[in-house]
Design a protein around this motif. Structure first.
Motif, mmCIF file in Angstrom:
data_model
loop_
_atom_site.group_PDB
_atom_site.id
_atom_site.type_symbol
_atom_site.label_atom_id
_atom_site.label_comp_id
_atom_site.label_asym_id
_atom_site.label_seq_id
_atom_site.Cartn_x
_atom_site.Cartn_y
_atom_site.Cartn_z
ATOM 1 N N ALA A 57 43.278 57.622 -18.082
ATOM 2 C CA ALA A 57 44.035 56.446 -17.657
ATOM 3 C C ALA A 57 45.531 56.751 -17.686
ATOM 4 N N LYS A 83 42.838 49.686 -21.210
ATOM 5 C CA LYS A 83 43.105 50.107 -19.834
ATOM 6 C C LYS A 83 44.038 51.304 -19.745
ATOM 7 N N TYR A 84 44.762 51.609 -20.816
ATOM 8 C CA TYR A 84 45.774 52.664 -20.788
ATOM 9 C C TYR A 84 45.550 53.654 -21.925
ATOM 10 N N HIS A 85 46.011 54.866 -21.686
ATOM 11 C CA HIS A 85 46.019 55.903 -22.712
ATOM 12 C C HIS A 85 47.347 55.783 -23.454
ATOM 13 N N LYS A 320 47.293 55.327 -11.571
ATOM 14 C CA LYS A 320 46.707 56.526 -12.170
ATOM 15 C C LYS A 320 47.177 57.781 -11.452
#
Length: 320
Positions: A57, A83-85, A320
């Motif tokens: 992500a 939803k995010y790294h 992304k």
């Protein structure tokens, strides 16, 4: 009449709610993303970091301020990690990272940025949105100027790239120390390293002191009180003078590369007051600007709002 709530806001509330809000028997809730606590070796130093979210992500690199560590992001990380790294390192001399004495490591902002750069490369971060607060700004902006192709956006929370706001009473003893590095001039600065000084950073300018956990200043102060750490912090107080001459280069980076930018700034901060937030509008075209009615560590009182604003900003601007 009910107000419409965005999906982003609902997800944020779900994550924060799982941390702070009681749940009735039988009530479903979103699972809080797991945060990993890791350490890597960089130039012989143990660099501690918190990490969560899918590695494929978009990445958010969270850079902390003084006198704290990645602990300041303890609630923000799970609020975004579905939803995010999300990655948050501790600098040398801070948090759970190595803190060699000043005669064994050069505590400058150039060096902190070098360590963070090597850290990002070691764990394979090739692109990231930078969240910068306080010391995180001079660290992060050094990375951005050197590697603009890696930065997908900026989230700025009480971190200066302009001299506006740096002329108040807080900065007078620091500027005296920059001009003449003596023990006499260091004495007022040692007050910033006491429990009273640390607690003040967390509580001054907030709407409700009772909303701020005492764990924040207690944990930070415990780490500040380690043998040799005052000398580490004084070295960085002195080196902060090197940031101001770099402001024109950082501003040129803003104008040339135009990273999408979200400002979420505690407007009651006496260290980095709101005057330092306003000039970002001069140089950045794609900017979302929010002054929050809180103090220096805005995440402590307005973390839910900041997480919601970040999710909406990232959804629009970072792919992304």
């Amino acid at each position: 009449m009910f107000r419409r709530i965005t999906l982003s806001a609902l997800l944020t509330l779900a994550v924060f709610g799982s941390t702070f809000m009681p749940v009735q028997a039988g009530e479903a809730r979103a699972e809080t993303p797991k945060v990993a606590h890791r350490t890597v070796k960089i130039d012989g130093l143990d660099i501690f970091y918190r990490e969560a979210g899918p590695k494929d992500a978009p990445t958010i690199l969270l850079l902390h301020g003084f006198p704290t560590s990645s602990h300041m992001f303890r609630n923000l990380i799970p609020a975004l990690a579905d939803k995010y790294h999300v990655v948050a390192p501790d600098y040398p001399g801070f948090g759970q990272s190595s803190a060699p004495p000043v005669d064994k490591f050069t505590y400058t902002f150039d060096k902190l940025a070098e360590v963070v750069e090597k850290f990002t490369e070691r764990i394979g971060l090739t692109k990231y949105t930078l969240y910068v607060q306080d010391y995180g700004a001079p660290v992060g902006y050094r990375l951005a100027v050197k590697h603009p192709e890696r930065v997908t956006g900026l989230v700025v929370q009480n971190g200066n790239a302009y001299e506006e706001g740096l002329d108040n009473d807080f900065w007078k003893p620091l500027k005296a120390y920059w001009k003449d590095r003596t023990e006499e001039n260091a004495k007022p600065l040692r007050g910033f390293l006491t429990l009273a000084g640390t607690k003040w950073q967390y509580t001054d300018g907030v709407r409700n002191v009772e909303a701020i956990s005492p764990d924040t200043w207690t944990i930070d102060q415990t780490l500040l009180d380690r043998p040799g750490n005052q000398e580490i912090q004084l070295a960085l107080f002195y080196d902060y003078r090197t940031n101001l001459p770099l402001y024109p280069a950082w501003q040129a980076y803003f104008r040339k590369h135009q990273p999408p930018t979200l400002i979420v700034w505690g407007k009651n901060d006496k260290i980095f007051p709101a005057e330092g937030a306003q000039p970002y509008k001069r140089d950045l075209k794609n900017i979302e600007f929010h002054l929050l009615d809180t103090g220096h560590f805005a995440l402590e009182e307005d973390g839910q709002q900041i997480a919601s604003l970040m999710r909406e900003f990232l959804q629009k601007n970072v792919k992304k």
